[in-house]
Motif scaffolding. Structure first.
Motif, short mmCIF file in Angstrom:
data_model
loop_
_atom_site.label_atom_id
_atom_site.label_comp_id
_atom_site.label_asym_id
_atom_site.label_seq_id
_atom_site.Cartn_x
_atom_site.Cartn_y
_atom_site.Cartn_z
N ARG A 108 108.17 -35.75 100.81
CA ARG A 108 107.80 -35.16 101.55
C ARG A 108 107.88 -33.13 102.19
O ARG A 108 107.66 -32.49 102.32
N ILE A 137 102.98 -42.99 98.97
CA ILE A 137 103.30 -42.45 98.77
C ILE A 137 100.91 -41.86 98.40
O ILE A 137 100.30 -41.66 98.47
N GLU A 140 98.32 -43.85 100.82
CA GLU A 140 97.55 -42.44 101.21
C GLU A 140 96.70 -41.37 100.78
O GLU A 140 96.58 -40.52 101.36
N ASP A 142 97.77 -38.98 98.79
CA ASP A 142 98.83 -37.59 98.97
C ASP A 142 98.73 -37.04 97.75
O ASP A 142 99.98 -37.64 97.45
N ARG A 143 98.22 -36.80 96.95
CA ARG A 143 98.45 -36.40 95.16
C ARG A 143 99.14 -34.83 95.59
O ARG A 143 99.86 -34.76 93.86
N GLN A 144 98.98 -34.18 96.59
CA GLN A 144 99.93 -32.70 96.17
C GLN A 144 101.04 -32.90 96.50
O GLN A 144 101.69 -32.66 96.06
N SER A 145 101.51 -34.51 97.32
CA SER A 145 103.11 -35.35 97.22
C SER A 145 103.14 -35.52 96.32
O SER A 145 104.35 -34.38 95.63
#
Length: 196
Positions: A108, A137, A140, A142-145
């Protein structure tokens, strides 16, 4: 490995490493190194070492890979607490599991830099650490990461196939390719298959 008397014309050595005390220091160091690179080379490659690889060996191995492959961009080595002993498989397995959260945080942090390409490379048991961090990830949300990752390379990954398939499900839809390199002659994977 070089002998005690290092000859820089003949021997390969890791001359300098930087241990970074905080997330902010990691991001600032990566940004500083990216800032002097041309656009086409503004990449970060993160390496996660495997079983039976202590800190010094991991640094040496990764420095050698970066040099041999003339890898562009900024190399980052993620080290987890391997016993660095062939008989330390179960110890390494537990240490690898403990490292998952810190690796997810490191990914991240790299995502928050201006790198235009992020390549994740893991060897042996490091493949399990990496895939577990990515699974976390993904779970959670967290598609951006995940979306900032360009590619994943797993070299002789020590991951059960059923576990690997479950890890992949948490990453769908997967925005990056995963390359897996294996050898039937890998002694560490033979140990793993016997123990499991």
């Amino acid at each position: 490995y070089p002998s005690e008397r290092v000859n820089l014309r003949r021997d390969f050595i890791a001359r300098r490493i930087s241990l970074l005390p905080s997330d902010e220091a990691l991001k600032a160091t990566i940004e500083s190194r990216l800032s002097v690179l041309p656009i086409s080379r503004k990449s970060v490659s993160l390496f996660v070492h495997g079983f039976n690889t202590d800190f010094a060996e991991g640094v040496f191995l990764y420095a050698q890979m970066v040099r041999d492959f003339q890898a562009p961009g900024v190399p980052v080595h993620f080290s987890w607490a391997s016993a660095g002993l062939p008989q330390g498989y179960l110890y390494d397995l537990e240490s690898a599991n403990i490292a998952r959260d810190d690796l997810a945080k490191t990914i991240r942090n790299i995502k928050d830099t201006s790198a235009n390409e992020i390549v994740l490379v893991a060897h042996s048991m490091g493949g399990m650490v990496l895939m577990e961090a990515l699974r976390q990830i993904g779970l959670e949300g967290d598609r951006q990461s995940l979306g900032r990752i360009s590619a994943i390379v797993l070299a002789a990954p020590d991951i059960d196939i059923d576990v690997f398939e479950e890890q992949l499900r948490a990453l769908e839809p997967r925005p990056f390719p995963i390359m897996v390199f294996v050898s039937r002659r890998d002694p560490a994977l033979r140990i793993s298959s016997r123990l499991r």
